[in-house]
Design a protein around this motif. Structure first.
Motif, short mmCIF file in Angstrom:
data_model
loop_
_atom_site.label_atom_id
_atom_site.label_comp_id
_atom_site.label_asym_id
_atom_site.label_seq_id
_atom_site.Cartn_x
_atom_site.Cartn_y
_atom_site.Cartn_z
N LEU A 92 -6.44 3.31 -0.94
CA LEU A 92 -7.72 3.51 -1.35
C LEU A 92 -8.84 2.26 -0.91
O LEU A 92 -8.36 1.01 -1.19
CB LEU A 92 -7.45 3.85 -3.09
CG LEU A 92 -9.10 4.10 -3.54
CD1 LEU A 92 -9.99 5.41 -2.81
CD2 LEU A 92 -9.13 4.00 -4.66
N ILE A 93 -9.79 2.47 -0.46
CA ILE A 93 -10.54 1.79 -0.61
C ILE A 93 -12.42 2.10 -0.94
O ILE A 93 -12.40 2.62 -0.62
CB ILE A 93 -10.80 1.17 1.42
CG1 ILE A 93 -9.41 0.68 2.58
CG2 ILE A 93 -11.67 0.41 1.82
CD1 ILE A 93 -10.10 0.35 3.56
N ASN A 124 -2.70 10.80 -6.20
CA ASN A 124 -3.57 10.91 -5.12
C ASN A 124 -2.25 9.94 -4.68
O ASN A 124 -2.07 9.80 -3.40
CB ASN A 124 -4.51 10.19 -4.64
CG ASN A 124 -6.13 11.68 -4.77
OD1 ASN A 124 -5.32 12.55 -3.96
ND2 ASN A 124 -6.38 11.29 -6.54
N GLU A 125 -1.78 10.03 -5.31
CA GLU A 125 0.55 8.89 -4.21
C GLU A 125 -1.00 7.58 -4.33
O GLU A 125 0.43 7.12 -3.41
CB GLU A 125 0.94 9.23 -3.93
CG GLU A 125 1.68 10.49 -5.25
CD GLU A 125 3.02 11.49 -4.42
OE1 GLU A 125 2.31 11.42 -3.16
OE2 GLU A 125 3.24 12.67 -5.18
N ILE A 126 -1.56 6.71 -4.32
CA ILE A 126 -1.97 5.61 -3.76
C ILE A 126 -0.78 4.44 -3.94
O ILE A 126 -0.65 4.35 -5.46
CB ILE A 126 -3.58 5.42 -3.88
CG1 ILE A 126 -4.40 6.37 -4.26
CG2 ILE A 126 -3.90 3.76 -4.08
CD1 ILE A 126 -4.70 6.68 -3.44
N VAL A 127 -0.45 3.63 -2.76
CA VAL A 127 0.17 2.86 -2.94
C VAL A 127 -0.30 1.13 -3.11
O VAL A 127 0.23 -0.34 -3.38
CB VAL A 127 1.10 2.67 -1.92
CG1 VAL A 127 1.96 3.84 -1.63
CG2 VAL A 127 0.50 1.88 -0.38
N ALA A 128 -1.69 1.32 -2.97
CA ALA A 128 -2.77 -0.35 -2.92
C ALA A 128 -4.05 0.14 -3.46
O ALA A 128 -4.07 0.83 -2.15
CB ALA A 128 -2.23 -0.66 -1.83
N VAL A 129 -5.12 -0.88 -4.03
CA VAL A 129 -6.17 -0.77 -3.90
C VAL A 129 -6.84 -2.09 -3.34
O VAL A 129 -6.71 -2.64 -3.64
CB VAL A 129 -6.58 -0.28 -4.77
CG1 VAL A 129 -7.99 0.02 -5.18
CG2 VAL A 129 -6.21 0.56 -5.75
N MET A 130 -8.10 -1.38 -2.25
CA MET A 130 -8.51 -2.55 -1.81
C MET A 130 -10.07 -2.71 -2.04
O MET A 130 -10.64 -1.04 -1.85
CB MET A 130 -8.86 -2.33 -0.47
CG MET A 130 -9.21 -3.59 0.11
SD MET A 130 -9.41 -4.08 2.14
CE MET A 130 -8.14 -3.29 2.46
N ASP A 131 -10.30 -3.53 -2.92
CA ASP A 131 -11.29 -3.44 -3.10
C ASP A 131 -12.66 -4.19 -2.38
O ASP A 131 -12.40 -5.15 -2.47
CB ASP A 131 -11.41 -4.25 -4.61
CG ASP A 131 -13.61 -3.87 -5.16
OD1 ASP A 131 -14.55 -3.40 -4.96
OD2 ASP A 131 -13.58 -4.68 -6.25
N ALA A 132 -13.35 -3.65 -1.57
CA ALA A 132 -14.60 -4.47 -0.84
C ALA A 132 -16.06 -3.97 -1.32
O ALA A 132 -17.04 -3.77 -0.09
CB ALA A 132 -14.04 -3.93 1.06
N THR A 133 -16.10 -3.80 -1.96
CA THR A 133 -16.96 -3.02 -3.15
C THR A 133 -18.23 -4.42 -2.74
O THR A 133 -18.04 -5.63 -2.50
CB THR A 133 -17.63 -2.74 -4.29
OG1 THR A 133 -17.01 -3.39 -5.11
CG2 THR A 133 -17.08 -1.49 -3.96
N GLU A 185 -2.75 -1.38 -14.93
CA GLU A 185 -1.64 -0.30 -15.89
C GLU A 185 -0.87 0.29 -14.42
O GLU A 185 -0.08 0.64 -15.34
CB GLU A 185 -2.79 0.84 -16.00
CG GLU A 185 -2.78 2.16 -16.31
CD GLU A 185 -2.50 1.99 -17.62
OE1 GLU A 185 -2.63 0.91 -18.75
OE2 GLU A 185 -1.55 3.53 -18.63
N THR A 186 -1.95 0.40 -13.47
CA THR A 186 -0.40 1.51 -12.31
C THR A 186 0.35 0.32 -12.08
O THR A 186 1.51 0.77 -11.20
CB THR A 186 -1.28 2.16 -11.76
OG1 THR A 186 -1.93 1.10 -11.22
CG2 THR A 186 -1.45 3.15 -12.26
N SER A 187 0.41 -0.85 -11.72
CA SER A 187 1.31 -1.78 -11.84
C SER A 187 1.47 -2.01 -9.92
O SER A 187 2.44 -1.50 -8.95
CB SER A 187 2.65 -1.98 -11.60
OG SER A 187 2.85 -2.21 -12.67
N LEU A 188 0.22 -0.83 -8.80
CA LEU A 188 -0.44 -1.15 -7.72
C LEU A 188 -0.89 -2.79 -7.22
O LEU A 188 -1.25 -2.82 -7.65
CB LEU A 188 -1.53 -0.13 -7.36
CG LEU A 188 -0.82 1.23 -8.03
CD1 LEU A 188 -1.47 2.07 -7.26
CD2 LEU A 188 -0.07 1.54 -7.21
N ALA A 189 -0.41 -2.85 -5.94
CA ALA A 189 -1.16 -3.92 -5.47
C ALA A 189 -3.17 -4.34 -5.24
O ALA A 189 -3.11 -2.90 -5.17
CB ALA A 189 -0.41 -3.93 -3.80
#
Ligand code: NAP
Length: 246
Positions: free
Chosen positions: A5-6, A64-73, A90-94
């Motif tokens: 997710l970006i 949505n079974e996301i594996v990583a989040v990239m915050d590029a806001t 909370e979800t222990s995601l990258a």
């Protein structure tokens, strides 16, 4: 296929989404707050609108079974950044954070620092009379008590509601801007102070060069603190790291 997710809304977010889609076998979902009517968009899956706070984001990531989040806001999107931190914890995601390098302060002594737009309004009070608010429409209400000041306001979109200021002129324009035009914009209406966020990047820096050349003070609203994620200021280094990690 793994999904990332970006959190988008910047030119670099659009670039990163496109590059990830082309260069990796990740499935890329690009998310926008949905307030800009004609945003630049990458060629990948899109979603628009808030998630409903950190709790809503946790739900979205899990469903949505996301594996990583990239915050590029944008560097000033502090609420979204904090929600990303909370939800990935909370979800222990990258959690990767792209942050454009800030504009460095020149040594001419013309920057006046403020920690918020409300504080910028305090800096204007009794000191300046013709002020360019260059940061769009979001925070203009913070200047509404300055009834003896004339404002020039520039935004990408037409205002959706009346602008809550007494004396102003509004222009609709989207960068990049050049220095000669920015100088004319400051000089002709006799602007005596410029209010800016430290957005970084090349698209809107010309206003600072123009202000410097005319010796106009810049009331710089400083960036909010960085709250989380592995932080990158270079999109290529971020791409490289993601390829290694995922
Ligand atoms: P924010 O205050 O951090 O975000 C407010 C809420 O909007 C978030 O809590 C979230 O709602 C939703 N949101 C934000 N970004 C999202 C995304 N990428 N995807 C989905 N939902 C998102 O950030 P902001 O309201 O966007 O902007 C804050 C400041 O940054 C403003 O002062 C603005 O002027 C500045 N900004 C400037 C530029 C520029 O180009 N100059 C661009 C963007 C922002 P939920 O809590 O419901 O999830």
């Amino acid at each position: 296929m793994k999904k990332i997710l970006i959190l988008g809304g910047t030119a670099e977010a659009v670039y990163l989404a496109g590059a990830l889609k082309e260069q990796t076998d990740l499935s890329v979902i690009y998310s926008l707050a949905g307030r800009t009517r004609s945003p630049n968009l990458p060629d990948c899956d899109l979603r628009r609108g808030g998630f409903g706070g950190a709790t809503g984001l946790v739900r979205y990531l899990q469903q949505n079974e996301i594996v990583a989040v990239m915050d590029a806001t944008h560097p000033y999107a502090a609420q979204m950044a904090e929600n990303a931190r909370l939800a990935t914890t909370e979800t222990s995601l990258a959690h990767y954070k792209f942050l454009r390098p800030a504009w460095p302060e020149p040594d001419d002594g013309l920057w006046i620092h403020a920690s918020s737009s409300k504080e910028a309004a305090e800096r204007i009070h009794d000191n300046f009379k013709r002020v360019f608010l260059s940061g769009g429409l979001n925070d203009v209400a913070d200047f509404s008590n300055l009834t003896d000041v004339w404002f020039l306001i520039r935004s990408i979109e037409e205002p959706e509601a009346p602008i809550p200021l007494g004396n102003f002129s509004h222009i609709k324009a989207r960068g990049p801007f050049n220095e000669a035009d920015e100088r004319a914009l400051l000089r002709d209406p006799k602007i005596d102070a410029l209010v800016s966020k430290n957005s970084g990047g090349s698209a809107t820096i010309a206003k600072l060069h123009a202000a410097k050349s005319l010796s106009i003070p810049v009331i710089m609203i400083d960036r909010p603190p960085i709250v989380g994620g592995v932080v990158f200021d270079d999109p290529l280094a971020l791409l490289e790291q993601l390829r290694r990690d995922i």
